[in-house]
Design a protein around this motif. Structure first.
Motif, PDB file in Angstrom:
ATOM      1  N   LEU A  37      -0.251   2.169  -0.074  1.00 21.06           N
ATOM      2  CA  LEU A  37      -0.235   1.758  -1.481  1.00 21.06           C
ATOM      3  C   LEU A  37      -1.294   2.520  -2.269  1.00 21.06           C
ATOM      4  N   ARG A  38      -2.492   2.565  -1.742  1.00 27.05           N
ATOM      5  CA  ARG A  38      -3.588   3.248  -2.443  1.00 27.05           C
ATOM      6  C   ARG A  38      -3.321   4.743  -2.571  1.00 27.05           C
ATOM      7  N   GLU A  39      -2.803   5.361  -1.508  1.00 24.62           N
ATOM      8  CA  GLU A  39      -2.480   6.795  -1.571  1.00 24.62           C
ATOM      9  C   GLU A  39      -1.414   7.084  -2.620  1.00 24.62           C
ATOM     10  N   ALA A  40      -0.558   6.089  -2.882  1.00 20.44           N
ATOM     11  CA  ALA A  40       0.492   6.244  -3.892  1.00 20.44           C
ATOM     12  C   ALA A  40      -0.016   5.888  -5.290  1.00 20.44           C
ATOM     13  N   GLY A  41      -1.300   5.513  -5.398  1.00 22.73           N
ATOM     14  CA  GLY A  41      -1.896   5.244  -6.702  1.00 22.73           C
ATOM     15  C   GLY A  41      -1.908   3.791  -7.136  1.00 22.73           C
ATOM     16  N   TYR A  42      -1.631   2.878  -6.233  1.00 20.16           N
ATOM     17  CA  TYR A  42      -1.621   1.449  -6.551  1.00 20.16           C
ATOM     18  C   TYR A  42      -2.890   0.795  -6.024  1.00 20.16           C
ATOM     19  N   ARG A  43      -3.277  -0.302  -6.650  1.00 15.60           N
ATOM     20  CA  ARG A  43      -4.381  -1.078  -6.105  1.00 15.60           C
ATOM     21  C   ARG A  43      -3.838  -1.920  -4.953  1.00 15.60           C
ATOM     22  N   ALA A  44      -4.710  -2.330  -4.058  1.00 12.64           N
ATOM     23  CA  ALA A  44      -4.272  -3.150  -2.929  1.00 12.64           C
ATOM     24  C   ALA A  44      -5.448  -3.970  -2.420  1.00 12.64           C
ATOM     25  N   ALA A  45      -5.280  -5.297  -2.397  1.00 14.70           N
ATOM     26  CA  ALA A  45      -6.314  -6.201  -1.898  1.00 14.70           C
ATOM     27  C   ALA A  45      -5.679  -7.137  -0.874  1.00 14.70           C
ATOM     28  N   VAL A  55      -1.339 -11.224   3.125  1.00 12.17           N
ATOM     29  CA  VAL A  55      -0.679 -10.950   1.846  1.00 12.17           C
ATOM     30  C   VAL A  55      -1.516  -9.881   1.144  1.00 12.17           C
ATOM     31  N   ILE A  56      -0.828  -8.944   0.522  1.00 13.48           N
ATOM     32  CA  ILE A  56      -1.513  -7.902  -0.248  1.00 13.48           C
ATOM     33  C   ILE A  56      -1.154  -8.094  -1.708  1.00 13.48           C
ATOM     34  N   LYS A  57      -2.161  -8.106  -2.562  1.00 10.38           N
ATOM     35  CA  LYS A  57      -1.966  -8.207  -4.013  1.00 10.38           C
ATOM     36  C   LYS A  57      -2.046  -6.803  -4.596  1.00 10.38           C
ATOM     37  N   SER A  58      -1.084  -6.483  -5.456  1.00 13.59           N
ATOM     38  CA  SER A  58      -1.032  -5.157  -6.060  1.00 13.59           C
ATOM     39  C   SER A  58      -0.401  -5.269  -7.439  1.00 13.59           C
ATOM     40  N   GLY A  59       0.025  -4.142  -7.988  1.00 13.71           N
ATOM     41  CA  GLY A  59       0.670  -4.153  -9.289  1.00 13.71           C
ATOM     42  C   GLY A  59       1.370  -2.834  -9.552  1.00 13.71           C
TER      43      GLY A  59
END
Length: 155
Positions: A37-45, A55-59
């Motif tokens: 996700l991060r490599e694709a430019g998204y946030r991930a927590a 569970v991963i929170k993103s947007g």
């Protein structure tokens, strides 16, 4: 040995030295999903849901979404994941959801118990997961679905 031969051996050695986990996204290793996700430019927590599964929170597309983990053994070793987004928008109809579902192959839309629209997309990561490139292509599909869904439910 010529320069091309040396180059080929060098490239082969570099590829062989990359760990398999770095090349594969797996539900059994939530960190691989966060990395992709991060490599694709998204946030991930990363956190845990109400039953203890990851569970991963993103947007994406201006919408918060979750990556939910399913088919887990004792809250780990999960085999499938689901991209999920929910909206608080009363007054959407089943006809709107059915029309959207008929026009979109990879996502699934519905109204929850409170008549709010929801969208989901499942990925099977069993039997070794999937390549990072394929996972990133699925993320792009998800983002496109989110955008299309927002247009369908906004009026």
């Amino acid at each position: 040995m010529n320069a091309w031969g040396k180059l080929a051996i060098g490239v082969a050695a570099m590829v062989a030295s990359v760990p398999a986990a770095a090349q594969t996204v797996q539900g059994t290793e939530p960190e691989t999903i966060m990395t992709a996700l991060r490599e694709a430019g998204y946030r991930a927590a990363l956190s845990k849901d109400n039953v203890g599964d990851p569970v991963i929170k993103s947007g994406a597309a201006g919408v918060d979404f979750s990556v939910l983990f399913y088919n887990c053994t004792e809250h780990k070793d999960c085999k499938t994941i689901q991209f999920y987004a929910g909206f608080v928008k009363k007054g959407r109809s089943l006809d709107t959801m059915n029309k959207w579902n008929a026009e979109h192959r990879f996502g699934r839309a519905y109204l929850d118990d409170e008549k709010d629209p929801r969208i989901e997309m499942d990925l099977d990561l069993d039997k070794g997961g999937m390549s990072s490139a394929l996972f990133k292509a699925n993320i792009a599909t998800w983002e496109s679905l989110l955008g299309d869904f927002q247009k369908a439910i906004d009026f």
